[in-house]
Design a protein around this motif. Structure first.
Motif, mmCIF file in Angstrom:
data_model
loop_
_atom_site.group_PDB
_atom_site.id
_atom_site.type_symbol
_atom_site.label_atom_id
_atom_site.label_comp_id
_atom_site.label_asym_id
_atom_site.label_seq_id
_atom_site.Cartn_x
_atom_site.Cartn_y
_atom_site.Cartn_z
ATOM 1 N N TYR A 179 -41.994 9.834 -33.834
ATOM 2 C CA TYR A 179 -41.706 9.188 -35.121
ATOM 3 C C TYR A 179 -41.914 10.239 -36.210
ATOM 4 C CZ TYR A 179 -41.729 5.386 -38.604
ATOM 5 O OH TYR A 179 -41.446 4.553 -39.649
ATOM 6 N N VAL A 180 -40.877 10.473 -37.005
ATOM 7 C CA VAL A 180 -40.923 11.507 -38.044
ATOM 8 C C VAL A 180 -40.660 10.847 -39.396
ATOM 9 C CG1 VAL A 180 -39.993 13.726 -38.811
ATOM 10 C CG2 VAL A 180 -39.998 13.170 -36.372
ATOM 11 N N ASP A 181 -41.679 10.843 -40.260
ATOM 12 C CA ASP A 181 -41.547 10.275 -41.597
ATOM 13 C C ASP A 181 -41.589 11.416 -42.605
ATOM 14 O OD1 ASP A 181 -41.577 7.865 -43.471
ATOM 15 O OD2 ASP A 181 -43.342 8.960 -44.136
ATOM 16 N N VAL A 182 -40.432 11.722 -43.186
ATOM 17 C CA VAL A 182 -40.316 12.861 -44.104
ATOM 18 C C VAL A 182 -40.480 12.394 -45.542
ATOM 19 C CG1 VAL A 182 -38.798 14.697 -44.954
ATOM 20 C CG2 VAL A 182 -38.820 14.134 -42.517
ATOM 21 N N ASN B 212 -26.530 17.996 -37.085
ATOM 22 C CA ASN B 212 -26.397 19.442 -37.278
ATOM 23 C C ASN B 212 -25.120 19.769 -38.063
ATOM 24 O OD1 ASN B 212 -27.246 22.180 -36.801
ATOM 25 N ND2 ASN B 212 -25.612 22.334 -35.306
ATOM 26 N N ALA B 213 -24.023 19.104 -37.713
ATOM 27 C CA ALA B 213 -22.753 19.328 -38.419
ATOM 28 C C ALA B 213 -22.861 18.869 -39.874
ATOM 29 C CB ALA B 213 -21.626 18.575 -37.710
ATOM 30 N N GLN B 214 -23.545 17.746 -40.107
ATOM 31 C CA GLN B 214 -23.709 17.221 -41.459
ATOM 32 C C GLN B 214 -24.572 18.154 -42.304
ATOM 33 O OE1 GLN B 214 -21.980 14.889 -42.572
ATOM 34 N NE2 GLN B 214 -22.950 14.027 -44.382
ATOM 35 N N TYR B 215 -25.570 18.754 -41.693
ATOM 36 C CA TYR B 215 -26.443 19.701 -42.396
ATOM 37 C C TYR B 215 -25.621 20.880 -42.928
ATOM 38 C CZ TYR B 215 -29.950 23.342 -43.119
ATOM 39 O OH TYR B 215 -30.716 24.351 -43.663
ATOM 40 N N HIS B 216 -24.778 21.441 -42.065
ATOM 41 C CA HIS B 216 -23.958 22.588 -42.479
ATOM 42 C C HIS B 216 -22.922 22.181 -43.529
ATOM 43 C CE1 HIS B 216 -25.693 25.477 -39.740
ATOM 44 N NE2 HIS B 216 -25.601 24.591 -38.766
ATOM 45 N N PHE B 217 -22.395 20.951 -43.409
ATOM 46 C CA PHE B 217 -21.436 20.446 -44.390
ATOM 47 C C PHE B 217 -22.093 20.297 -45.763
ATOM 48 C CE2 PHE B 217 -19.918 16.436 -46.430
ATOM 49 C CZ PHE B 217 -18.706 16.918 -46.915
ATOM 50 N N LEU B 218 -23.261 19.665 -45.801
ATOM 51 C CA LEU B 218 -23.968 19.470 -47.070
ATOM 52 C C LEU B 218 -24.396 20.799 -47.680
ATOM 53 C CD1 LEU B 218 -26.211 16.432 -46.055
ATOM 54 C CD2 LEU B 218 -24.384 16.376 -47.747
ATOM 55 N N ASN B 219 -24.840 21.710 -46.827
ATOM 56 C CA ASN B 219 -25.321 23.011 -47.288
ATOM 57 C C ASN B 219 -24.196 23.866 -47.873
ATOM 58 O OD1 ASN B 219 -27.667 24.415 -47.696
ATOM 59 N ND2 ASN B 219 -27.673 25.417 -45.711
ATOM 60 N N SER B 220 -22.966 23.577 -47.451
ATOM 61 C CA SER B 220 -21.822 24.352 -47.935
ATOM 62 C C SER B 220 -21.340 23.889 -49.314
ATOM 63 C CB SER B 220 -20.651 24.241 -46.941
ATOM 64 O OG SER B 220 -20.109 22.922 -46.952
ATOM 65 N N MET B 221 -21.835 22.733 -49.745
ATOM 66 C CA MET B 221 -21.410 22.165 -51.019
ATOM 67 C C MET B 221 -22.382 22.528 -52.136
ATOM 68 S SD MET B 221 -20.325 18.276 -49.953
ATOM 69 C CE MET B 221 -19.372 17.960 -51.438
ATOM 70 N N ALA B 222 -21.860 22.653 -53.335
ATOM 71 C CA ALA B 222 -22.713 22.861 -54.506
ATOM 72 C C ALA B 222 -23.443 21.553 -54.824
ATOM 73 C CB ALA B 222 -21.876 23.289 -55.707
ATOM 74 N N TYR B 223 -24.606 21.672 -55.437
ATOM 75 C CA TYR B 223 -25.416 20.508 -55.812
ATOM 76 C C TYR B 223 -24.588 19.507 -56.627
ATOM 77 C CZ TYR B 223 -28.879 17.935 -58.652
ATOM 78 O OH TYR B 223 -29.601 16.968 -59.303
ATOM 79 N N GLU B 224 -23.811 20.025 -57.585
ATOM 80 C CA GLU B 224 -22.988 19.158 -58.445
ATOM 81 C C GLU B 224 -21.935 18.408 -57.640
ATOM 82 O OE1 GLU B 224 -24.923 22.286 -60.772
ATOM 83 O OE2 GLU B 224 -23.593 22.374 -59.014
ATOM 84 N N THR C 90 -33.015 17.048 -43.917
ATOM 85 C CA THR C 90 -32.191 17.172 -42.715
ATOM 86 C C THR C 90 -32.692 18.310 -41.840
ATOM 87 O OG1 THR C 90 -30.310 16.409 -44.037
ATOM 88 C CG2 THR C 90 -29.814 17.296 -41.872
ATOM 89 N N LYS C 91 -33.113 19.397 -42.470
ATOM 90 C CA LYS C 91 -33.634 20.546 -41.718
ATOM 91 C C LYS C 91 -34.893 20.173 -40.933
ATOM 92 C CE LYS C 91 -35.073 25.377 -42.256
ATOM 93 N NZ LYS C 91 -35.336 26.482 -43.211
ATOM 94 N N ILE C 92 -35.775 19.368 -41.530
ATOM 95 C CA ILE C 92 -36.996 18.940 -40.836
ATOM 96 C C ILE C 92 -36.640 18.100 -39.610
ATOM 97 C CG2 ILE C 92 -39.098 17.550 -41.010
ATOM 98 C CD1 ILE C 92 -39.231 18.347 -43.998
ATOM 99 N N PHE C 93 -35.725 17.131 -39.784
ATOM 100 C CA PHE C 93 -35.321 16.291 -38.656
ATOM 101 C C PHE C 93 -34.635 17.113 -37.558
ATOM 102 C CE2 PHE C 93 -35.642 12.824 -41.840
ATOM 103 C CZ PHE C 93 -36.464 11.969 -41.120
#
Length: 293
Positions: A140-143, A228-240, A260-263
């Motif tokens: 169980y991982v509570d971030v 993992n795919a979602q992490y790379h997708f989100l990381n490729s986008m600008a914050y805005e 996402t990185k922790i999970f």
């Protein structure tokens, strides 16, 4: 039938949440817990506590205003009892006790500052029987914003837990070095069998949002591959762009990546392929604790 109302206030490092629950009591039946209202206010206390060591006057005032509004909401809903818990931000702030006392005096609200061990125990008290199978082990991982609680479940019961000083706000503030990641990796590999039996149960606002973004039905787990795919997708986008194109709130658009990185790391080190997202956490555990007290 008797319907009772209880409330939990989770004062975290990234946001403050009020959960109001109906507890339905019927003769010869176990009590049923139904969420009635959830309000989230993005007061980022962690930025103050972790970067400057104390809660600023501005955020103290925002916290007091939030607590006053929560008090009014609880009165309107007819809440009979509440519990307010503060985690790592107020725990670590030099003026944490002073802030708690100020809230008590100005808002009339009592706050309990809990340590990581108690936080993990409260989280572990949540009802997971619909997910947990006796032939598997679960991590169980509570971030949170300032800390992450890990609890191991075996044969349906919590057997071990640990709180680490790693969280989304702390990572964004560059306050987590490689030694913390190594400690988590060692703890997971030492205490879990790496044989494919382990599955992850994730909690916290970020994993709930990721599950919603995945389009999966309630109860359907996320896969490690998708995450993992979602992490790379989100990381490729600008914050805005995460705000304008994905519709994320501004206080979610930055923290979702470190969460996402922790999970992902927890899944990689435990060899877990599935991440269950039951959408329960500290506030739900607080409701159970209140009721059974």
């Amino acid at each position: 039938m008797v319907i009772r109302k209880f409330a939990a206030i989770d004062i975290g490092s990234n946001a403050i949440r009020l959960l109001i629950n109906n507890v339905i009591e019927q003769e010869n039946k176990p009590p049923a817990f139904k969420k009635s209202e959830l309000v989230r206010v993005p007061v980022r206390l962690g930025e103050d506590a972790f970067l400057r060591g104390k809660i600023s006057e501005k955020n103290q005032n925002r916290l007091i205003s939030t607590m006053k509004s929560f008090d009014l909401l609880m009165q309107v809903y007819g809440v009979e009892k509440y519990m307010a818990c503060a985690t790592s931000a107020l725990r670590e702030a030099k003026n944490g006790r002073e802030v708690v006392e100020r809230v008590r005096k100005e808002a009339g609200m009592k706050i309990e500052v809990i340590d990581g061990k108690k936080e993990a125990l409260i989280i572990a008290s949540t009802d997971l029987k619909d997910i947990i199978k006796s032939d598997r082990m679960y991590l169980y991982v509570d971030v949170g914003g300032g800390s992450t609680e890990f609890t191991i479940f075996d044969k349906g019961k919590p057997v071990m837990s640990h709180s680490f000083k790693i969280g989304t706000v702390r990572i964004l503030s560059n306050l987590v070095d490689d030694t913390v990641w190594e400690e988590i990796k060692t703890w997971i590999k030492t205490n879990l069998p790496i044989d494919g039996r382990v599955e992850i149960i994730g909690s916290g606002g970020n994993i709930n949002k990721l599950h919603k973004m995945s389009g999966r039905k309630i109860g359907q787990p996320l896969s490690y591959i998708w995450l993992n795919a979602q992490y790379h997708f989100l990381n490729s986008m600008a914050y805005e762009d995460r705000i304008s194109e994905l519709g994320l709130n501004q206080d979610r658009a930055d923290v979702i990546i470190p969460a996402t990185k922790i999970f992902l790391n927890a899944a990689k080190w435990s060899k877990a392929k599935k991440i269950h997202v039951p959408k329960i956490g500290l506030a739900d555990g607080m409701i159970k604790t209140l009721y059974y007290q």
